[in-house]
Scaffold this motif. Structure first.
Motif, PDB file in Angstrom:
ATOM      1  N   ASN A  47       0.682  -1.680  -0.177  1.00 19.43           N
ATOM      2  CA  ASN A  47       0.282   0.039   0.408  1.00 19.43           C
ATOM      3  C   ASN A  47       0.697   1.215   0.010  1.00 19.43           C
ATOM      4  O   ASN A  47       0.206   2.275   0.140  1.00 19.43           O
ATOM      5  N   SER A  48       2.300   0.658  -0.145  1.00 21.33           N
ATOM      6  CA  SER A  48       2.797   2.415  -0.154  1.00 21.33           C
ATOM      7  C   SER A  48       4.704   1.821  -0.859  1.00 21.33           C
ATOM      8  O   SER A  48       5.201   1.520  -0.463  1.00 21.33           O
ATOM      9  N   ASP A  49       4.476   2.882  -1.661  1.00 20.99           N
ATOM     10  CA  ASP A  49       5.745   2.933  -2.622  1.00 20.99           C
ATOM     11  C   ASP A  49       7.101   3.374  -1.956  1.00 20.99           C
ATOM     12  O   ASP A  49       7.829   2.680  -1.605  1.00 20.99           O
TER      13      ASP A  49
ATOM     14  N   GLY B  51       9.846   0.488  -1.133  1.00 18.01           N
ATOM     15  CA  GLY B  51      11.422   1.571  -1.377  1.00 18.01           C
ATOM     16  C   GLY B  51      12.200   1.099  -0.673  1.00 18.01           C
ATOM     17  O   GLY B  51      13.667   0.708  -0.873  1.00 18.01           O
ATOM     18  N   PHE B  52      12.082   1.281   0.823  1.00 20.86           N
ATOM     19  CA  PHE B  52      12.791   1.364   2.066  1.00 20.86           C
ATOM     20  C   PHE B  52      13.259  -0.473   1.934  1.00 20.86           C
ATOM     21  O   PHE B  52      14.238  -0.246   2.317  1.00 20.86           O
TER      22      PHE B  52
ATOM     23  N   LYS C 151       8.154   5.568  10.447  1.00 19.83           N
ATOM     24  CA  LYS C 151       9.143   6.782   9.967  1.00 19.83           C
ATOM     25  C   LYS C 151      10.650   6.635   9.527  1.00 19.83           C
ATOM     26  O   LYS C 151      11.037   7.726   8.906  1.00 19.83           O
ATOM     27  N   MET C 152      11.084   4.781   9.676  1.00 17.11           N
ATOM     28  CA  MET C 152      12.371   4.493   8.763  1.00 17.11           C
ATOM     29  C   MET C 152      12.195   4.418   7.458  1.00 17.11           C
ATOM     30  O   MET C 152      13.328   5.662   6.737  1.00 17.11           O
ATOM     31  N   ALA C 153      11.079   4.623   7.257  1.00 11.11           N
ATOM     32  CA  ALA C 153      10.570   4.904   5.722  1.00 11.11           C
ATOM     33  C   ALA C 153      11.075   6.180   5.214  1.00 11.11           C
ATOM     34  O   ALA C 153      11.760   6.626   4.343  1.00 11.11           O
ATOM     35  N   ARG C 154      10.527   7.473   6.053  1.00  7.64           N
ATOM     36  CA  ARG C 154      10.300   8.470   5.722  1.00  7.64           C
ATOM     37  C   ARG C 154      11.782   8.934   6.017  1.00  7.64           C
ATOM     38  O   ARG C 154      12.015  10.027   5.070  1.00  7.64           O
ATOM     39  N   SER C 155      12.427   9.243   7.289  1.00  9.91           N
ATOM     40  CA  SER C 155      13.884   9.474   7.431  1.00  9.91           C
ATOM     41  C   SER C 155      14.625   9.408   6.087  1.00  9.91           C
ATOM     42  O   SER C 155      15.769   9.626   5.493  1.00  9.91           O
ATOM     43  N   PHE C 156      14.448   7.836   5.395  1.00  9.33           N
ATOM     44  CA  PHE C 156      14.925   6.447   4.720  1.00  9.33           C
ATOM     45  C   PHE C 156      15.245   8.248   3.162  1.00  9.33           C
ATOM     46  O   PHE C 156      16.231   8.388   2.094  1.00  9.33           O
ATOM     47  N   PHE C 157      14.094   8.080   2.643  1.00 15.17           N
ATOM     48  CA  PHE C 157      13.806   9.569   1.504  1.00 15.17           C
ATOM     49  C   PHE C 157      13.730  10.511   1.072  1.00 15.17           C
ATOM     50  O   PHE C 157      14.196  11.203   0.623  1.00 15.17           O
ATOM     51  N   THR C 158      13.796  11.261   2.965  1.00 17.65           N
ATOM     52  CA  THR C 158      14.370  12.470   3.135  1.00 17.65           C
ATOM     53  C   THR C 158      15.566  12.820   2.349  1.00 17.65           C
ATOM     54  O   THR C 158      15.784  13.631   1.944  1.00 17.65           O
ATOM     55  N   LYS C 159      16.623  11.578   3.099  1.00 23.42           N
ATOM     56  CA  LYS C 159      17.738  11.633   3.021  1.00 23.42           C
ATOM     57  C   LYS C 159      18.099  11.373   1.619  1.00 23.42           C
ATOM     58  O   LYS C 159      18.853  11.411   1.139  1.00 23.42           O
ATOM     59  N   ARG C 160      17.084  10.562   0.855  1.00 23.60           N
ATOM     60  CA  ARG C 160      17.780  10.620  -0.704  1.00 23.60           C
ATOM     61  C   ARG C 160      17.521  11.200  -1.561  1.00 23.60           C
ATOM     62  O   ARG C 160      18.452  11.534  -2.679  1.00 23.60           O
TER      63      ARG C 160
END
Length: 295
Positions: free
Chosen positions: A103-105, A109-110, A158-167
């Motif tokens: 349900n979430s790309d 991705g993470f 939260k981990m997925a959000r941080s991961f893509f913010t960093k990317r």
């Protein structure tokens, strides 16, 4: 999707190691687990097959299955590192990570990042969720399992959000480096592969980043830099059009003229007649300096 033999599975937190002071754990292997290393205070060292990472306060390393590594916590009373273990489970009481990925790309991705590990800088207050999760795991409060599942849901989001913010930040940084290289070498023969090698990423990744964050192809940016420099030379010098074309990085006049007309809607010679400096070109400009279209 995260499935085993096409059957949905759930993620269970199975253990939490507390590493305080000097620890040297060599030859570690996540095996069938996923693991999270969280530096609550101080620092540590994680030596992976292709990289040596030294996470500090509130940094996180998420390890997928079958990752070999060494973990060292240096001597010192202030160093505190937690290692949390996760295992797939068939019990739906645990975290439905499979559905979250479907349900979430961002989550998908993470969880499928090609490096098999992720280094995260806490940009979502992940630390508070991890601390609460650890307390709940070691406690015996009512509805403990439900609370752990809820906290795991928040943790992975939260981990997925941080991961893509960093990317995203890294992607913009790569574009800046590429633009700097192009500006400094626009007069030289240049390939996208050369630019990518200089920046330190693959050609396909660089092209993807330009399309995503700059809104245009990298070849368009290269031509824009070269043509804009040519426009200035046409305005301020008496140099021949072919000489200018070669100086800004084109191998022939025809290619240069085609790209120039695409950006300025006139030929280089017409541009000079319209906007050339009078005492250099011998012509009176008819309307100020021509501004290129927005790019």
């Amino acid at each position: 999707m995260l499935r085993r033999d096409n059957v949905p599975f759930y993620m269970e937190m199975t253990a939490c190691d507390t590493l305080c002071g000097l620890h040297s754990l060599s030859g570690q292997d996540t095996g069938t687990e996923n693991q999270l290393i969280y530096v609550a205070n101080g620092c540590c060292r994680v030596n992976l097959p292709d990289k040596d990472i030294r996470p500090a306060y509130r940094n996180i390393i998420y390890l997928h299955r079958n990752v070999k590594y060494d973990l060292e916590v240096p001597e010192g009373e202030t160093n505190l590192v937690y290692r949390i273990h996760f295992l797939p489970s068939a019990d739906p009481v645990h975290l439905d990570l499979d559905s979250m990925c479907r349900n979430s790309d961002t989550m998908d991705g993470f969880m499928h990042y090609r490096n098999r590990y992720c280094f995260l800088i806490d940009q979502e207050n992940i630390a508070s969720t991890i601390n609460e999760l650890i307390r709940e795991f070691h406690g015996s409060s009512p509805q403990r399992n439900s609370m752990i599942t809820a906290l795991l849901t928040i943790l992975y989001i939260k981990m997925a959000r941080s991961f893509f913010t960093k990317r995203k930040a890294a992607g913009i940084s790569y574009i800046s480096l590429a633009k700097k290289y192009i500006a400094e070498h626009s007069s030289d023969p240049m390939t996208i592969q050369q630019i990518a090698d200089n920046v330190g990423i693959s050609r396909s990744h660089l092209e993807s980043l330009f399309s995503k964050y700059a809104g245009r192809r990298i070849t368009t940016h290269i031509n824009t830099v070269r043509v804009d420099r040519a426009a200035a030379l046409l305005t301020l010098t008496r140099k021949d059009v072919l000489e200018i074309a070669l100086e800004v990085g084109y191998e022939n006049r025809q290619h240069f003229a085609r790209e120039f007309r695409r950006r300025y809607s006139v030929s280089p010679s017409q541009y000079r007649k319209l906007y050339g400096t009078p005492h250099l070109s011998g012509t009176q400009p008819s309307g100020g300096t021509k501004q290129p279209p927005e790019s």
